[in-house]
Design an enzyme around this catalytic site. Structure first.
Site, mmCIF file in Angstrom:
data_model
loop_
_atom_site.group_PDB
_atom_site.id
_atom_site.type_symbol
_atom_site.label_atom_id
_atom_site.label_comp_id
_atom_site.label_asym_id
_atom_site.label_seq_id
_atom_site.Cartn_x
_atom_site.Cartn_y
_atom_site.Cartn_z
ATOM 1 N N GLU A 126 -5.564 7.437 13.794
ATOM 2 C CA GLU A 126 -6.139 8.738 13.487
ATOM 3 C C GLU A 126 -7.560 8.799 14.066
ATOM 4 O O GLU A 126 -8.377 7.934 13.789
ATOM 5 C CB GLU A 126 -6.196 8.960 11.970
ATOM 6 C CG GLU A 126 -6.538 10.381 11.596
ATOM 7 C CD GLU A 126 -6.487 10.623 10.096
ATOM 8 O OE1 GLU A 126 -6.010 11.687 9.672
ATOM 9 O OE2 GLU A 126 -6.924 9.729 9.347
ATOM 10 N N GLY A 266 -12.101 3.354 4.973
ATOM 11 C CA GLY A 266 -11.641 2.772 3.728
ATOM 12 C C GLY A 266 -10.181 2.388 3.806
ATOM 13 O O GLY A 266 -9.773 1.316 3.356
ATOM 14 N N ALA A 267 -9.371 3.278 4.398
ATOM 15 C CA ALA A 267 -7.941 3.028 4.496
ATOM 16 C C ALA A 267 -7.322 4.085 5.403
ATOM 17 O O ALA A 267 -7.963 5.071 5.762
ATOM 18 C CB ALA A 267 -7.287 3.066 3.109
ATOM 19 N N GLU A 269 -3.360 6.113 6.030
ATOM 20 C CA GLU A 269 -2.102 6.396 5.344
ATOM 21 C C GLU A 269 -0.865 6.285 6.220
ATOM 22 O O GLU A 269 0.099 7.048 6.040
ATOM 23 C CB GLU A 269 -2.167 7.811 4.752
ATOM 24 C CG GLU A 269 -2.204 8.952 5.774
ATOM 25 C CD GLU A 269 -3.586 9.405 6.182
ATOM 26 O OE1 GLU A 269 -3.714 10.523 6.704
ATOM 27 O OE2 GLU A 269 -4.538 8.636 5.980
ATOM 28 N N GLU A 301 -4.286 7.023 -0.654
ATOM 29 C CA GLU A 301 -3.363 6.787 0.458
ATOM 30 C C GLU A 301 -1.916 7.011 0.040
ATOM 31 O O GLU A 301 -1.104 7.518 0.819
ATOM 32 C CB GLU A 301 -3.545 5.368 1.000
ATOM 33 C CG GLU A 301 -4.965 5.036 1.430
ATOM 34 C CD GLU A 301 -5.585 6.080 2.343
ATOM 35 O OE1 GLU A 301 -4.886 6.599 3.230
ATOM 36 O OE2 GLU A 301 -6.788 6.371 2.171
#
Length: 848
Positions: A126, A266-267, A269, A301
């Site tokens: 992303e 952070g993360a 998905e 997420e």
């Protein structure tokens, strides 16, 4: 490269010409340490005779075959795109190419663990970086099914979106993994993670009756610190909550969560293959705020599996809806389904504070932002997209009602499963479920920028009772929209139990002035709190008596949300120059010792640092640092042994330590000749103490080298880079600067660490030599580095703390002379300039 762009116009035109059907991608991870081989077969429909392109950021293109015809790579491939001429109604494209590993947290990232030399790979796509791993139509509305075949060392774990198959041995220590076909999905949420990861496994039974395998993964050198059971518990709580409230069973085949090195965010998905920053693997003690944040991130997420993955935005202008929905719903789930029942206090202290700060920058934008191209998307992963959007959805949730909200969301998921949508598709379902007209709401809240300010205006009789009460609403000149708010006004009084709410009125506020007749005849109490319970998104102001109550008694406010609201209001007023910095500092120091919420405490500590180093007049900073450090050492000694508060107070004390006496206390804590009951000087806290000693001139390269020798890990390497950049000598500052700014190639986490350490000095004469170089080389940095590395360098090394007036002049001049510079670069400089200008305004209000 920041220039590798795709415009929305190009995406719309391409979508009119083609529709992706399937990808079959073979990836060989054993070819070299710099590149990997990809063979991609894409099937897609097209407009006969048309010409289009496929995205592919390549090292070398070996072969291109379209509909059985070999195309010359030298003619059709430019390293960023491959031209596809003379399309048929049904097309088959085969591309063989070498792609390059990244060390920037983009594309297919390759990290080498200094603890054992093992190699770890993970993808981060992303927004536009699947094209760094395989050729693809890199836009969210060209969904397809994907089949991956991965050749890798046979001792590796290989994980993708579908369940991991048994590897097929190839000899010579290699194997190939043939993954099953995915559901229809967008390119940016495809994923590949590979390396000698250690794993833990569990399962759950979905609402559909299917058994969903669960996995948790991390590097071997971190395995001893992984608390997989806790992560599985949170995940199961989230599955139950979302399936029950969404009314839609989990739509995919498995759910793996992977903690990966050198991560930018952070993360992420990715469907069934979620990647997280390794900072969520707690090798040392962390604050309760960080533990709570991990829970929110896990649920954020997981929420994306439905909102974003099952149903995906058509174009990136609706990125906000993906992120805002996940931010809001994960907070709601955390508060209602986990141990962190006060998570709305955390949301206020962190997310809304972030949103309000960014909503006052010159770069603020409507929640539904205009996204002209990929460059626009990259800079819109911000507090507006996440936190303001989440705050507004919180208002919408309570306005339409819980049942109607979830009914509308259920219809949205069922109607648009595996498809692409625009905002209106969601609003249609929420309107149908609630009976409310959301068009005006959308126009006022989603399509305009800026934050409103709400303040009370009232008159009292001789007994202190209201004879009139109104709420005044204002807006910034640049963003003059006056909005409707649903909020409450709380009246609080001091009692033997503390300051508690004794009266509350809930109402709709609209227009520049809203009368509140329900309060007439009510005693004003000790504290009047607009936006009690934090329904509305707005800055709030306190009247003079309420300000005095907060200054003298904030720690006595029993409700942690009301306490956070009043302190947040004080911080807003300080940043706006309405309350002197000294008053904010005094209030925090007087009451932070009784604060119960970890995130509120952590945010106040950060705001104190800004108050002293940025908002105080330069001649007052050192004395205030000394006073704050002394206060926090006293707080640390008085805190409950082993408590989260004690831990945080020691960290803040070290950060502020200035005098020889204070630095000696830090040194004594570091070598454990002085101990606080219950406080363990573990690996990471030890590094933080060493940063303070290095910045204060009490330690240097020998101590850094010794500590790194004892902590030869990725975290240790990053911490050593931070510490070396903090050494207060001209030679050390030059070395830190050259290591990341002058010389390319440092990994993303080292760039960030060097920037953090570089500014850790009170001797600004060490930093002034770099100011002119910074502005002179901005464009060269931007054009020669990947987006994230360039962003970290430009923002991390902006010299806002050095001779602020001069830097404001230089930044203003740079913007005037570089109108043709890339928009994301100009935005970063404009934001940092605005922050520096605000600092000067607040300093001007820094009166005794």
């Amino acid at each position: 490269m920041p220039g590798e762009n795709l415009t929305r116009t190009e995406a719309v035109e391409r979508r009119d010409l083609v529709d992706a059907t399937s990808y079959d991608v073979s990836i060989d991870l054993t070819t070299s340490p710099e590149t990997f081989r990809t063979v991609t077969r894409v099937e897609f429909t097209g407009t006969e005779g048309a010409t289009t392109f496929i995205d592919a950021i390549t090292d070398t293109v070996h072969a291109v075959k379209l509909n059985g015809i070999d195309l010359d790579p030298a003619e059709v491939a430019d390293g960023v795109r491959i031209t596809l001429p003379n399309l048929a109604a049904n097309n088959e494209l085969i591309v063989e190419a070498d792609m390059r590993y990244m060390n920037t947290g983009e594309g297919l990232h390759r990290a080498v663990d200094p603890a054992d030399g093992e190699v770890y790979l993970y993808s981060q796509f992303e927004v536009p970086d699947a094209r760094r791993m395989y050729p693809c139509f890199e836009q969210p509305d060209l969904k397809a099914v994907f089949t991956f075949h991965v050749t890798a060392p046979e001792n590796w774990a290989v994980i993708s979106n579908q369940p991991t198959p048994e590897p097929e041995p190839l000899g010579d220590g290699k194997a190939v993994w043939h993954f099953g076909q995915t559901p229809k999905m967008s390119t940016y949420i495809t994923a590949l993670v590979a390396g000698p990861y250690v794993s833990w496994h569990d399962e759950l039974v979905s609402a559909s009756g299917r058994t969903i395998p669960l996995g948790v993964y991390c590097r071997k050198s971190l395995a001893e610190h992984m608390d997989a059971d806790n992560i599985f518990t949170t995940t199961k709580q989230g599955f139950e909550y979302f399936e029950r409230n969404f009314g839609v069973p989990y739509p995919f085949d498995k759910y793996d969560q992977l903690f990966v090195p050198e991560y930018n965010m952070g993360a992420m998905e990715n469907i069934g293959c979620v990647t997280f920053t390794e900072t969520y693997v707690f090798r040392s003690r962390v604050s309760d705020a960080i533990r709570e944040r991990r829970v929110v991130t896990i649920l954020h997420e997981l929420a994306h599996m439905w909102f974003g993955n099952l149903v995906t935005m058509k174009w990136w202008n609706d990125l906000w809806l993906n992120e805002s929905f996940a931010e809001f719903i994960s907070t709601l789930a955390t508060a209602e389904a986990t141990e962190w029942e006060n998570d709305w206090v955390t949301f206020l202290a962190s997310e809304k504070t972030w949103a309000v700060r960014e909503d006052q920058l010159p770069s603020t934008h409507p929640i539904v932002a205009e996204i002209r191209d990929l460059d626009d998307v990259l800079v819109n992963f911000d507090g507006i997209t996440y936190a303001k959007g989440g705050s507004v959805l919180k208002q919408l949730f309570f306005w339409v009602g819980r049942e109607a909200f979830f009914t509308g969301v259920n219809s949205y998921f069922n109607k648009h499963a595996y498809g692409n949508t625009v905002l209106d598709d969601l609003l249609v379902e929420l309107e149908a479920a609630s009976g409310r007209d959301l068009r005006e709401w959308s126009k006022l809240w989603l399509e305009t920028a800026g934050v409103n300010t709400l303040r009370p205006e009232f008159e009292l009789d001789a007994d202190g009772k209201f004879t009139s009460f109104a709420i005044l609403q204002s807006a910034a000149d640049a963003h003059p929209t006056i909005r409707p708010h649903r909020l409450a006004v709380g009246i609080y009084n001091r009692t033997d139990e503390g300051i508690v709410r004794t009266h509350r009125v809930e109402l709709d506020v609209n227009g520049e002035r809203t009368e509140v007749p329900e309060l007439v005849g009510q005693h004003r109490g000790d504290l009047v709190l607009i936006n009690d319970d934090d329904f509305a998104y707005a800055k709030i102001r306190l009247d003079e008596q309420s300000l005095r109550t907060v200054h003298d008694h904030a720690g006595e406010i029993v409700d942690p949300l009301a306490r956070a609201l009043t302190l947040g209001s004080l911080w807003d007023a300080t940043r706006d120059g309405e309350v002197p910095v000294q008053q904010f500092i005094e209030t925090v120091l007087a009451h932070i010792g009784s604060e119960t919420e970890s995130t509120t405490r952590r945010m106040l500590q950060s705001q104190l640092l800004g108050s002293v180093d940025r908002y105080s007049r330069p001649e007052r900073r050192e004395q205030r640092r000394i006073e704050v450090a002394d206060a926090f050492w006293s707080l640390a000694q008085a805190a409950e042994p082993g408590s989260d508060a004690q831990f945080g107070f020691v960290q803040t004390f070290a950060q502020f330590a200035t005098t020889d006496e204070q630095l000696q206390v830090v040194a004594d804590l570091y070598d454990e000749s002085v101990k606080l009951p219950g406080l363990d000087i573990d690996t990471d806290l030890g590094w933080q103490l060493l940063y303070a000693l290095v910045a204060g001139g009490r330690a240097g390269e020998p101590e850094i080298a010794a500590r790194y020798a004892a902590d030869a890990t990725s975290d240790g390497k990053r911490s050593a880079a931070h510490a070396r950049a903090a050494i207060p000598t001209a030679e050390a500052k030059r070395a830190a600067w050259d290591s990341v700014w002058t010389t390319a190639g440092a990994t993303n986490d080292i760039v960030r660490a060097a920037a953090a350490g570089f500014w850790t000095t009170r001797d600004h004469s060490l930093l002034t030599p770099f100011v002119d170089t910074y502005f002179a080389e901005l464009r060269q940095i931007w054009s020669s580095r990947s987006y994230h590395i360039a962003e970290y360098l430009v923002d991390g090394f902006f010299p806002g703390l050095v001779d602020t007036e001069r830097v404001v002049a230089l930044a203003t001049e740079w913007l005037a002379n570089n109108e043709d510079a890339p928009a994301p670069l100009r935005r970063l400089i404009a934001e940092d300039l605005d922050s520096a200008q605000r600092a000067l305004r607040v300093q001007a209000a820094d009166v005794e």
